[in-house]
Design an enzyme around this catalytic site. Structure first.
Site, PDB file in Angstrom:
ATOM      1  N   THR A  27       0.975  -1.201  -0.035  1.00 13.69           N
ATOM      2  CA  THR A  27      -0.046   0.017  -0.108  1.00 13.69           C
ATOM      3  C   THR A  27       0.811   1.449  -0.043  1.00 13.69           C
ATOM      4  O   THR A  27       2.153   1.269   0.250  1.00 13.69           O
ATOM      5  CB  THR A  27      -0.799  -0.004   1.286  1.00 13.69           C
ATOM      6  OG1 THR A  27       0.030   0.108   2.424  1.00 13.69           O
ATOM      7  CG2 THR A  27      -1.889  -1.181   1.400  1.00 13.69           C
ATOM      8  N   GLU A  31      -5.748  -2.780  -1.712  1.00 18.67           N
ATOM      9  CA  GLU A  31      -6.419  -4.057  -1.146  1.00 18.67           C
ATOM     10  C   GLU A  31      -7.550  -4.732  -1.982  1.00 18.67           C
ATOM     11  O   GLU A  31      -8.259  -5.787  -1.387  1.00 18.67           O
ATOM     12  CB  GLU A  31      -6.929  -3.595   0.259  1.00 18.67           C
ATOM     13  CG  GLU A  31      -6.091  -3.386   1.596  1.00 18.67           C
ATOM     14  CD  GLU A  31      -5.436  -1.834   1.385  1.00 18.67           C
ATOM     15  OE1 GLU A  31      -5.695  -1.155   0.293  1.00 18.67           O
ATOM     16  OE2 GLU A  31      -4.839  -1.365   2.327  1.00 18.67           O
ATOM     17  N   LYS A  88     -14.371  17.856  11.517  1.00 19.49           N
ATOM     18  CA  LYS A  88     -15.281  17.859  12.443  1.00 19.49           C
ATOM     19  C   LYS A  88     -15.257  19.254  13.141  1.00 19.49           C
ATOM     20  O   LYS A  88     -14.270  19.543  13.916  1.00 19.49           O
ATOM     21  CB  LYS A  88     -14.820  16.808  13.720  1.00 19.49           C
ATOM     22  CG  LYS A  88     -14.958  15.496  13.126  1.00 19.49           C
ATOM     23  CD  LYS A  88     -14.707  14.296  14.280  1.00 19.49           C
ATOM     24  CE  LYS A  88     -14.553  13.018  13.545  1.00 19.49           C
ATOM     25  NZ  LYS A  88     -13.175  12.663  13.059  1.00 19.49           N
ATOM     26  N   TRP A 147     -20.180  17.441  10.806  1.00 22.22           N
ATOM     27  CA  TRP A 147     -19.041  17.042   9.949  1.00 22.22           C
ATOM     28  C   TRP A 147     -19.206  17.609   8.483  1.00 22.22           C
ATOM     29  O   TRP A 147     -20.192  18.215   7.942  1.00 22.22           O
ATOM     30  CB  TRP A 147     -19.372  15.597   9.399  1.00 22.22           C
ATOM     31  CG  TRP A 147     -19.087  14.582  10.711  1.00 22.22           C
ATOM     32  CD1 TRP A 147     -18.860  14.845  11.714  1.00 22.22           C
ATOM     33  CD2 TRP A 147     -19.079  13.031  10.307  1.00 22.22           C
ATOM     34  NE1 TRP A 147     -18.738  13.543  12.283  1.00 22.22           N
ATOM     35  CE2 TRP A 147     -18.688  12.512  11.552  1.00 22.22           C
ATOM     36  CE3 TRP A 147     -19.384  12.298   9.101  1.00 22.22           C
ATOM     37  CZ2 TRP A 147     -18.614  11.179  11.585  1.00 22.22           C
ATOM     38  CZ3 TRP A 147     -19.216  11.127   9.409  1.00 22.22           C
ATOM     39  CH2 TRP A 147     -19.030  10.442  10.719  1.00 22.22           C
TER      40      TRP A 147
HETATM   41  P1  AMP Z   1      -4.771   3.241  -2.766  1.00 18.11           P
HETATM   42  O1  AMP Z   1      -4.661   1.883  -2.132  1.00 18.11           O
HETATM   43  O2  AMP Z   1      -3.540   3.805  -2.882  1.00 18.11           O
HETATM   44  O3  AMP Z   1      -5.114   3.002  -4.301  1.00 18.11           O
HETATM   45  O4  AMP Z   1      -5.752   3.963  -1.973  1.00 18.11           O
HETATM   46  C1  AMP Z   1      -7.070   3.697  -1.775  1.00 18.11           C
HETATM   47  C2  AMP Z   1      -7.742   4.849  -1.411  1.00 18.11           C
HETATM   48  O5  AMP Z   1      -8.034   6.007  -2.330  1.00 18.11           O
HETATM   49  C3  AMP Z   1      -9.396   4.450  -0.996  1.00 18.11           C
HETATM   50  O6  AMP Z   1      -9.731   3.831   0.286  1.00 18.11           O
HETATM   51  C4  AMP Z   1      -9.924   5.676  -1.194  1.00 18.11           C
HETATM   52  O7  AMP Z   1      -9.766   6.463  -0.029  1.00 18.11           O
HETATM   53  C5  AMP Z   1      -9.238   6.354  -2.094  1.00 18.11           C
HETATM   54  N1  AMP Z   1     -10.008   6.049  -3.551  1.00 18.11           N
HETATM   55  C6  AMP Z   1      -9.648   5.472  -4.479  1.00 18.11           C
HETATM   56  N2  AMP Z   1     -10.712   5.626  -5.613  1.00 18.11           N
HETATM   57  C7  AMP Z   1     -11.397   6.562  -5.040  1.00 18.11           C
HETATM   58  C8  AMP Z   1     -12.667   7.382  -5.893  1.00 18.11           C
HETATM   59  N3  AMP Z   1     -12.821   7.167  -6.899  1.00 18.11           N
HETATM   60  N4  AMP Z   1     -13.162   8.369  -5.002  1.00 18.11           N
HETATM   61  C9  AMP Z   1     -12.854   8.625  -3.652  1.00 18.11           C
HETATM   62  N5  AMP Z   1     -11.886   8.010  -3.250  1.00 18.11           N
HETATM   63  C10 AMP Z   1     -11.243   7.203  -3.793  1.00 18.11           C
END
Ligand code: AMP
Length: 550
Positions: free
Chosen positions: A187, A331, A441, A446
């Site tokens: 990640t 994930e 917050k 929120w």
């Molecule tokens: P990563 O594992 O680096 O790809 O990050 C995943 C995170 O990116 C997710 O848990 C979201 O918080 C954010 N994310 C991915 N796609 C979107 C989307 N279309 N809209 C909003 N947040 C997103």
């Protein structure tokens, strides 16, 4: 009791690679060199994958051993994708943009023995490998071996010589358990140490099937897919395997990731689909406004990884290259949801309201929202709670070399806790309100930082903007806007507040603003709110509009 008469079959990546070699020998991967494409056919990928597998056998790479890549999106990287899991080893895609501490942590945590590296980034890798005593071999691709400086425990090879003369067929093992490890990806680690997610042959196979189905990306052999999303970020969203499954052409940008070279490559390659995070498209849109170019060859632009600003969807509609919004995580392989309006919606504005959501879950992904106690919440489009997902391509744990369970708090009764707060409508459209940790917050209420960012960015003079919650003596937290604007005259906070007055409730309008030339980005190109937070805390921004302490 009647038994099924069907055979078993094994969902292994070797089967997929063999299928693509035999069924789509003419399929192509095309890598941009800055001025032209260099192509490799799927038949050639199959042959070179066999050669690479033989050569890796020669180094003693066995089942489950990690073979890492430190590479751009290019033909050779595709060959490694084909070879390593098919021989039973585990492909570990190292992110080129990690901090040195993270890179060294990951190299040692994954216990990489062999690394393939693009010569252009080999000097960077040299510094990391100097602190990774487990690495034994480094294979330099696309340039001289001298670009890598080896410590005395590492042998360096030149890729072309390494695979030269090896047989072009390989008897891929037929007994690889489809549930065994195929690809390891960490990640991006915006909090704490990066965590390892291990995809299986089966998870990648099923994910690829969905990417080629119309409930996913709908990729077919009539498509030419431009994968800008790096092969070190969630396997380029699974596209390298999806193209092999359906015979689509793959276009790879290599290291040419700035708007100008990307557009030059698009003019030449005319992709029908493209995939990247919003910040890439923001740059492309700005360039297109300055230097118009027809990009209507793109039947769909797949955007995800961060919320897509509404203005970006409108801009690309005007370019006749419609955006399809998708949500996912490292994930989740990553396809977790994708926004296609329901059948029967002809009115573009009605459709727009669906397109800005994160969309519906594809088959094999189950989603739900829960409250703080873990109780399931209704799909009413109003109630928000933490999004949890489960399914065959959703991780059920994080990789730990000692077999210990890491971060058990990220899982709940077999579901992955995403850390995203969402609503789900009665017809199944999920909308991400915010990351749990990014919600602001303020005085018991929120504010969604995502919605506020959208509103701020809908002002045409705002090129980029991010919003974080900052401490406030009276309200606990208030929003702080960090923006990039078109000209100095646009750094006028009263004008920005007046613009927002029509878009958000009065109490949400931010007092604190700062204008910069660039917003910090993470290793995968998203706004880096963690960096913005710490710089704000250090007093590193010139903040306008700070309310006087009471
Ligand atoms: P990563 O594992 O680096 O790809 O990050 C995943 C995170 O990116 C997710 O848990 C979201 O918080 C954010 N994310 C991915 N796609 C979107 C989307 N279309 N809209 C909003 N947040 C997103």
């Amino acid at each position: 009791m009647i038994q099924s008469t069907m055979q078993g079959g094994n969902l292994s990546l070797a089967t997929l690679v063999e299928y693509s070699r035999k069924s789509f020998p003419e399929g192509r991967v095309r890598t941009w060199t800055g001025s032209a494409f260099r192509d490799i056919s799927f038949a050639e990928i199959g042959e070179q994958a066999a050669q690479l597998a033989h050569a890796l056998d020669g180094l003693g790479v066995g089942r489950g051993d990690r073979v890492a890549t430190f590479m751009w999106n290019n033909n050779e990287h595709q060959v490694v994708y084909a070879a390593v899991p098919s021989m039973g080893a585990v492909l570990h895609t190292l992110n080129l943009r990690l901090s040195p501490e993270q890179a060294v942590f990951i190299l040692n945590h994954a216990d990489d023995k062999v690394i393939l590296v693009d010569a252009s980034v080999a000097p960077m890798l040299s510094a990391y490998v100097a602190q990774a005593p487990g690495v034994r071999h480094v294979i330099v691709v696309n340039g001289p071996v001298e670009s890598f400086t080896a410590p005395d425990w590492v042998t360096v090879h030149a890729y072309d010589e390494f695979i030269a003369g090896q047989p072009t067929t390989y008897n891929w093992p037929g007994d690889i358990d489809e549930r065994s490890a195929a690809v390891l990806c960490y990640t991006s680690g915006t909090t704490g140490d990066p965590k390892g997610v291990v995809y299986s042959h089966r998870s990648i196979y099923l994910h690829s099937l969905t990417a080629t189905s119309t409930t996913g990306v709908g990729l077919s052999n009539r498509d030419s897919m431009l994968a800008i999303v790096p092969m070190f970020h969630v396997m380029s969203w699974g596209l390298p395997y999806a193209v092999m499954m359906c015979g689509a052409t793959m276009i790879m940008p290599d290291r040419f990731l700035q708007p100008e070279p990307l557009l030059a490559m698009m003019a030449e390659g005319r992709p029908t689909l493209a995939a990247a995070v919003p910040t890439i498209w923001q740059g492309v849109a700005a360039r297109l406004h300055a230097a118009p170019q027809d990009i209507s060859h793109l039947r769909e632009v797949i955007v995800g990884g961060a919320a897509v600003p509404h203005t970006m969807i409108r801009a690309f509609d005007e370019f006749n290259a419609p955006i399809t919004h998708a949500w996912g995580m490292t994930e989740t392989s990553p396809l977790g949801s994708i926004a296609r309006p329901p059948a029967g919606i002809d009115d573009p504005e009605e459709a727009f309201a669906y397109r800005v959501t994160q969309g519906r879950f594809p088959p094999l992904v189950a989603g739900r929202i829960v409250d703080d106690e873990g109780n399931e919440l209704p799909w009413d489009g109003e109630t928000s709670g933490e999004l949890e997902v489960s399914g065959p391509w959703i991780t059920g744990a994080y990789y730990q070399p000692d077999g210990n369970v890491s971060a058990p708090d990220k899982f709940h009764d077999g579901w992955l806790r995403t850390g995203d707060v969402a609503t789900i409508s009665p017809d199944g459209y999920m909308r991400i309100v915010d990351r749990t940790k990014d919600i602001i917050k303020t005085g018991g209420e929120w504010i969604s930082s995502v919605e506020l960012e959208n509103a701020v960015m809908s002002n045409p003079v705002v090129l980029e903007a991010t919003v974080i919650g900052v401490p406030d003596a009276k309200w606990d937290e208030r929003p702080f806007v960090l923006a990039v604007v078109a000209s100095e005259a646009d750094a006028d906070i009263e004008a920005h507040k007046a613009f927002l007055a029509d878009l958000v409730p009065r109490w949400q309008i931010p007092e604190r603003w700062s204008f910069v030339t660039e917003i910090p980005k993470t290793s995968v190109g998203k706004f880096d709110k963690k960096a913005v937070r710490s710089r704000y805390a250090e007093g590193g921004y010139e903040v306008f509009g700070e309310p006087a302490p009471e």
